[in-house]
Design an enzyme around this catalytic site. Structure first.
Site, PDB file in Angstrom:
ATOM      1  N   HIS A 137       0.864  -1.417   0.056  1.00  0.00           N
ATOM      2  CA  HIS A 137       0.058   0.056   0.076  1.00  0.00           C
ATOM      3  C   HIS A 137       0.890   1.214   0.013  1.00  0.00           C
ATOM      4  O   HIS A 137       2.074   1.212   0.591  1.00  0.00           O
ATOM      5  CB  HIS A 137      -0.940  -0.239   1.069  1.00  0.00           C
ATOM      6  CG  HIS A 137      -2.003   1.094   1.373  1.00  0.00           C
ATOM      7  ND1 HIS A 137      -2.885   1.025   0.356  1.00  0.00           N
ATOM      8  CD2 HIS A 137      -2.199   2.199   2.146  1.00  0.00           C
ATOM      9  CE1 HIS A 137      -3.813   2.417   0.391  1.00  0.00           C
ATOM     10  NE2 HIS A 137      -3.196   2.959   1.476  1.00  0.00           N
TER      11      HIS A 137
ATOM     12  N   CYS B  77      -3.557   3.043  -5.340  1.00  0.00           N
ATOM     13  CA  CYS B  77      -3.042   3.869  -4.370  1.00  0.00           C
ATOM     14  C   CYS B  77      -1.612   4.311  -4.656  1.00  0.00           C
ATOM     15  O   CYS B  77      -1.294   5.514  -4.376  1.00  0.00           O
ATOM     16  CB  CYS B  77      -2.826   3.053  -3.020  1.00  0.00           C
ATOM     17  SG  CYS B  77      -2.227   1.582  -2.830  1.00  0.00           S
TER      18      CYS B  77
END
Length: 277
Positions: free
Chosen positions: A55, A172
């Site tokens: 992430h 992301c």
């Protein structure tokens, strides 16, 4: 490079770039939180190592975080990040559904709402590191501009605020990369696509022997056909040559005279006789 990690000594504050090209070691929140904070600079990209994927977020430095506070409460100022939240991202319990992070909440515009959160809430049990590795390929913006770009999306001032989340084209990492350099790049998507292409090639090779043998047979038949065409053309050329040679032989033979009944020499004989003198 300056003591603060800037690469532009003597440059105005708003134009400074920090940690250009830096990729740090992995850190754990329980043991390395303060050490990691001393390395971080506003505008850095942070990579969090989850179970099976990574992430990404943009570090914006200390930020007033007023969410879930009453009117009379003191507003805490905390080290914060901006990221495109992912409902499948659970930093606290990979197999559960409980997390303090907004990553598990759907935003106003659906999956992938861009939000500000405290660094701790997103970090949790994951490894974290600075990853500005793309700087060597795409020059980054100054740190202040990176932070401004990230917050503009949070406040709905940029079209990125309204673009839906897409794991392949708008995840992301795409967002973090866009904030830092203006280019939406995802290295992990590129790696996955490369793996899929390789798997596709292996699978294709496994199921293609029969079509390949058919193609080979067609190529052989085509080669034989071309051979026959060449043979036919050669034969026709030889026949044409023989015909031309016969015509030349006929022309080289002496002309036959025509003798009229009155015994006078014919016209053709006169021509040949005169030609032979």
């Amino acid at each position: 490079m300056g003591d603060d990690g800037s690469s532009d000594i003597g440059v105005e504050e708003g134009q400074r770039k920090y940690n250009v090209g830096v990729i740090s070691e992995w850190h754990q929140v329980g043991t390395d939180y303060h050490v990691f904070l001393t390395q971080l600079r506003p505008g850095d990209l942070i990579e969090f190592k989850r179970d099976g994927y990574c992430h990404w977020a943009v570090y914006i430095g200390e930020h007033a975080f007023a969410e879930n506070t009453e009117a009379d409460d003191l507003i805490p100022v905390l080290p914060c990040i901006v990221h495109r939240a992912n409902p499948t991202d659970n930093p606290e319990n990979m197999n559960g559904m409980f997390s303090a992070s907004k990553s598990l909440r759907k935003g106003l515009y659906g999956i992938g709402d861009v939000v500000v959160e405290p660094l701790r809430d997103v970090w949790r049990e994951s490894g974290a590191k600075i990853n500005n590795g793309m700087d060597t390929t795409i020059p980054p913006f100054p740190a202040q501009k990176i932070v401004e770009r990230a917050l503009c999306v949070v406040h709905g001032e940029d079209r990125q605020s309204y673009t839906p989340y897409n794991v392949l084209t708008n995840n992301c990492e795409h967002f973090a990369s866009w904030c830092r350099s203006g280019w939406s790049v995802s290295s992990q998507v590129a790696r996955r696509m490369e793996q899929l292409v390789k798997l596709g090639m292996v699978a294709g090779a496994a199921v293609l022997p029969r079509p390949l043998s058919i193609m080979g047979g067609l190529c052989l038949a085509g080669l034989q056909m071309m051979t026959e065409v060449r043979r036919s053309a050669s034969s026709q050329s030889q026949n044409g040559f023989d015909f031309a040679r016969d015509q030349l032989d006929d022309l080289s033979m002496p002309a036959v005279s025509f003798v009229p009944s009155d015994g006078q020499q014919g016209v053709e004989d006169q021509i040949m006789t005169s030609g032979g003198r």
